[in-house]
Scaffold this motif. Structure first.
Motif, short mmCIF file in Angstrom:
data_model
loop_
_atom_site.label_atom_id
_atom_site.label_comp_id
_atom_site.label_asym_id
_atom_site.label_seq_id
_atom_site.Cartn_x
_atom_site.Cartn_y
_atom_site.Cartn_z
N PRO A 85 12.28 -13.13 -0.84
CA PRO A 85 12.49 -12.57 -2.01
C PRO A 85 11.42 -13.22 -3.11
O PRO A 85 10.28 -13.06 -2.96
CB PRO A 85 12.68 -14.71 -2.03
CG PRO A 85 11.98 -15.42 -0.69
CD PRO A 85 12.33 -14.19 -0.35
N TYR A 86 11.49 -12.49 -4.39
CA TYR A 86 11.22 -11.60 -5.21
C TYR A 86 10.07 -12.65 -5.70
O TYR A 86 9.00 -11.86 -5.85
CB TYR A 86 11.68 -12.27 -7.00
CG TYR A 86 11.55 -11.85 -7.64
CD1 TYR A 86 11.22 -10.14 -7.89
CD2 TYR A 86 10.37 -12.67 -9.08
CE1 TYR A 86 10.65 -9.28 -8.50
CE2 TYR A 86 10.09 -11.40 -9.67
CZ TYR A 86 9.60 -10.60 -9.55
OH TYR A 86 8.63 -9.47 -10.47
N ARG A 88 7.88 -14.97 -2.58
CA ARG A 88 7.09 -13.83 -2.44
C ARG A 88 6.27 -12.77 -1.55
O ARG A 88 6.76 -12.14 -0.63
CB ARG A 88 7.13 -14.57 -1.18
CG ARG A 88 8.11 -16.68 -1.63
CD ARG A 88 8.89 -16.79 0.11
NE ARG A 88 8.25 -16.72 1.00
CZ ARG A 88 9.06 -16.89 2.18
NH1 ARG A 88 10.04 -17.08 2.52
NH2 ARG A 88 8.53 -16.97 3.25
N ARG A 89 6.67 -11.77 -2.91
CA ARG A 89 6.72 -10.03 -2.68
C ARG A 89 5.11 -9.86 -2.93
O ARG A 89 4.68 -10.13 -4.08
CB ARG A 89 7.30 -9.10 -3.52
CG ARG A 89 8.67 -9.25 -3.00
CD ARG A 89 10.18 -8.93 -3.72
NE ARG A 89 10.98 -8.93 -3.15
CZ ARG A 89 11.91 -8.19 -3.92
NH1 ARG A 89 12.04 -7.53 -4.97
NH2 ARG A 89 13.42 -8.71 -3.42
N GLY A 90 3.81 -9.99 -1.87
CA GLY A 90 2.70 -9.54 -2.42
C GLY A 90 2.30 -8.40 -1.65
O GLY A 90 3.77 -7.17 -1.72
N ARG A 91 1.30 -8.25 -1.12
CA ARG A 91 0.94 -6.57 -1.50
C ARG A 91 1.52 -6.01 -0.19
O ARG A 91 1.65 -4.75 -0.38
CB ARG A 91 -1.14 -6.40 -1.21
CG ARG A 91 -1.11 -4.86 -1.03
CD ARG A 91 -2.72 -4.89 -0.92
NE ARG A 91 -2.81 -3.53 -0.75
CZ ARG A 91 -2.80 -2.44 0.51
NH1 ARG A 91 -2.70 -3.05 1.10
NH2 ARG A 91 -2.86 -2.04 -0.01
N GLU A 92 2.04 -6.81 0.33
CA GLU A 92 2.29 -5.55 1.91
C GLU A 92 3.67 -5.41 2.04
O GLU A 92 4.23 -4.64 2.37
CB GLU A 92 2.47 -6.61 3.15
CG GLU A 92 2.92 -6.72 4.12
CD GLU A 92 2.82 -7.28 5.66
OE1 GLU A 92 3.53 -7.13 6.88
OE2 GLU A 92 2.44 -8.80 5.63
N TRP A 93 4.59 -5.84 1.47
CA TRP A 93 6.06 -6.25 0.72
C TRP A 93 5.80 -4.76 0.03
O TRP A 93 6.58 -3.62 -0.29
CB TRP A 93 6.64 -6.87 0.24
CG TRP A 93 7.82 -6.84 -0.83
CD1 TRP A 93 9.22 -7.41 0.91
CD2 TRP A 93 8.37 -5.95 -1.36
NE1 TRP A 93 10.06 -6.89 0.60
CE2 TRP A 93 10.12 -6.29 -1.28
CE3 TRP A 93 8.20 -5.44 -2.88
CZ2 TRP A 93 11.39 -5.64 -2.16
CZ3 TRP A 93 9.57 -5.09 -3.15
CH2 TRP A 93 10.62 -5.14 -3.46
N TRP A 94 5.36 -4.99 -1.31
CA TRP A 94 4.60 -3.38 -1.78
C TRP A 94 4.60 -2.11 -1.48
O TRP A 94 4.80 -1.22 -1.26
CB TRP A 94 3.73 -3.70 -3.21
CG TRP A 94 4.92 -4.51 -4.70
CD1 TRP A 94 4.33 -6.00 -4.61
CD2 TRP A 94 6.05 -4.51 -5.55
NE1 TRP A 94 5.40 -6.80 -5.41
CE2 TRP A 94 6.41 -5.49 -6.02
CE3 TRP A 94 6.77 -3.23 -5.26
CZ2 TRP A 94 7.22 -5.73 -6.32
CZ3 TRP A 94 8.08 -3.19 -6.42
CH2 TRP A 94 8.13 -4.70 -7.23
N LEU A 95 3.51 -2.24 -0.35
CA LEU A 95 2.98 -1.22 0.75
C LEU A 95 4.41 -0.41 1.12
O LEU A 95 4.51 0.12 1.08
CB LEU A 95 2.30 -2.26 0.99
CG LEU A 95 1.21 -0.96 1.94
CD1 LEU A 95 1.27 0.64 1.72
CD2 LEU A 95 0.30 -1.44 3.10
N ARG A 96 4.85 -1.41 2.11
CA ARG A 96 6.42 -0.69 3.12
C ARG A 96 6.86 -0.70 1.91
O ARG A 96 7.86 0.02 2.45
CB ARG A 96 5.96 -2.49 3.62
CG ARG A 96 4.97 -3.11 4.80
CD ARG A 96 6.04 -3.96 5.47
NE ARG A 96 7.02 -3.46 6.63
CZ ARG A 96 6.93 -4.11 7.82
NH1 ARG A 96 6.40 -5.35 7.71
NH2 ARG A 96 8.29 -3.99 7.81
#
Length: 153
Positions: A85-86, A88-96
């Protein structure tokens, strides 16, 4: 990375956008009319064009094939992204997300496509998040960071 604001005659808009694209690595160009409607006003995120210097030069980045060698399928990656969910979007989410969009633009994901502007905007978001100083192709930074992340997991 920096932002450029341009105001020019309506007849010059295409020529100015082409010159910016040739001079810089650019993201999405947002065009608006000026208040009087006689000229164009546009904004663009840009970075210097790649150089052959050492450091962050384009030649120092991993190839897409090397960076994404162990990447999950696009279906699996999209399912993982959608499962967060929005808030809980950390660096890993943005990287992927940046990496899967880069793969889509490169044609490495059957049945999935994305625009170069979207991939570039996501790369800039990751660079900003990392507070990194990148000269050259921002998408190459995504590949470098993804390869490092993939090798550590």
């Amino acid at each position: 990375m920096f932002e450029i604001r341009v105001i020019c005659d309506l007849d010059d808009t295409e020529r100015v956008v082409a010159a910016l694209d040739h001079t810089f690595t650019t993201g999405t160009v947002t065009v608006y009319p000026t208040r009087d409607g006689k000229r164009s006003r546009f904004y663009v995120r840009a970075d210097h064009t790649p150089t052959n210097d050492t450091g962050n030069a384009k030649t120092d980045w991993p190839t897409p094939e090397a960076a994404y060698a162990n990447a999950p399928s696009a279906n699996d990656e999209m399912a993982w992204l959608l499962g967060h969910p929005y808030g809980r979007r950390g660096r890993e989410w943005w990287l992927r997300r940046a990496a899967v969009n880069d793969r889509m633009v490169l044609g490495m994901t059957p049945r999935y496509t994305s625009s170069e502007a979207n991939a570039l905007d996501l790369a800039h978001r990751l660079i900003e998040m990392d507070n990194a100083s990148v000269t050259g192709d921002p998408r190459a930074y995504v590949r470098q960071q993804y390869a490092r992340w993939a090798n550590s997991h």
